[in-house]
Design an enzyme around this catalytic site. Structure first.
Site, PDB file in Angstrom:
ATOM      1  N   HIS A  21      35.112  44.736  34.655  1.00 34.82           N
ATOM      2  CA  HIS A  21      35.869  43.713  35.362  1.00 34.82           C
ATOM      3  C   HIS A  21      35.375  43.561  36.793  1.00 34.82           C
ATOM      4  O   HIS A  21      35.371  44.525  37.562  1.00 34.82           O
ATOM      5  CB  HIS A  21      37.343  44.114  35.355  1.00 34.82           C
ATOM      6  N   HIS A  63      37.273  35.849  43.711  1.00 29.29           N
ATOM      7  CA  HIS A  63      38.431  35.685  42.833  1.00 29.29           C
ATOM      8  C   HIS A  63      39.498  34.781  43.438  1.00 29.29           C
ATOM      9  O   HIS A  63      39.996  33.867  42.790  1.00 29.29           O
ATOM     10  CB  HIS A  63      39.042  37.051  42.502  1.00 29.29           C
TER      11      HIS A  63
END
Length: 255
Positions: A21, A63
């Site tokens: 991730h 992000h």
């Protein structure tokens, strides 16, 4: 005639089961090349990243909508040109050892992945209001960067159907997956209309009923973000195709 209950044939799937991730989970500053280097050092051969557009159209990794959490910058990232974004410290927030680590571009990450024979899941993470534009730009960049490259194409995913539609219209040959945090009404019809090869769900959503639905519709199955052994074992029993984890230090992928 095919029986009514028969599963649709599943698409080819070159990708590893284990996916790191944002590069290396929480062990390095997310979405930086330092993170992907650390993930690779821990044996991972597939990574997830978040891609968005700078004000002047550079595809880079971040992000959040804003710079505040993971850089020493402020404000909406997509409103700034790459010349300004490239000067920011994207590592010091994490720890001293990563201070000065810059934001990464998709082009830089593509070079790293190709040099190390790694696969990539690119989550299209648009600045609000730029969903379709970002989908088109990310797909065009990925199409160019992986042209004539051996191995698997990157998997493009997003929570935003508009972004996936932009990607589909720009580079239909790139595989797509719909990200789901809830099973909202109509999700399956949207996944079909976008010709998705996979759904990527919050790991808590996966159960035998959802597996049956996915398999019956020819969809590969991925889960995020899976950081506990009990959750991993449950998902493996269900037969998932991909597990996205922060715990690159805990789960050792097959090499």
């Amino acid at each position: 005639m095919k029986p009514a209950h028969a599963e649709t044939a599943l698409p080819d799937w070159p990708y590893p089961l284990w996916i790191a991730h944002r590069g290396a989970g929480k062990l390095a500053p997310e979405n930086t090349l330092a993170a992907f280097r650390l993930g690779a050092a821990n044996g991972y051969r597939m990574f997830e990243c978040d891609a968005k557009l700078s004000a002047d159209g550079v595809v880079f990794l971040l992000h959040d909508d804003t710079l505040n959490r993971t850089t020493n910058g402020q404000g909406v990232a997509g409103e700034q040109p790459w010349s300004a974004l490239s000067q920011l410290d994207a590592g010091g927030w994490h720890s001293r050892g990563f201070a000065g680590e810059p934001l990464a571009t998709l082009e830089g990450l593509a070079r790293f992945c190709q040099a190390n024979a790694c696969w990539l899941n690119i989550e299209i993470k648009p600045t609000p209001g730029l969903e379709a534009q970002t989908g088109r730009a990310v797909a065009a960049a990925a199409q160019r960067l992986w042209q004539d490259q051996p191995g698997g194409l990157p998997l493009l995913t997003s929570f935003r159907p508009e972004a996936l539609q932009g990607a589909m219209l720009t580079a239909p040959e790139l595989p797509r997956g719909l990200l789901l945090d809830t099973l909202w009404d109509g999700w399956l019809d949207v996944a079909r209309s976008l010709e998705c090869v996979a759904i990527v769900c919050n790991h808590a959503l996966w159960d035998s009923a959802l597996v049956t639905t996915a398999r019956a519709n020819g969809l590969r199955m991925l889960a995020y973000t899976v950081n506990d052994d009990w959750a991993v074992q449950r998902l493996l029993t269900l037969g998932l195709d991909g597990i996205i984890t922060d715990r690159v230090d805990l789960f050792a992928p097959d090499r």
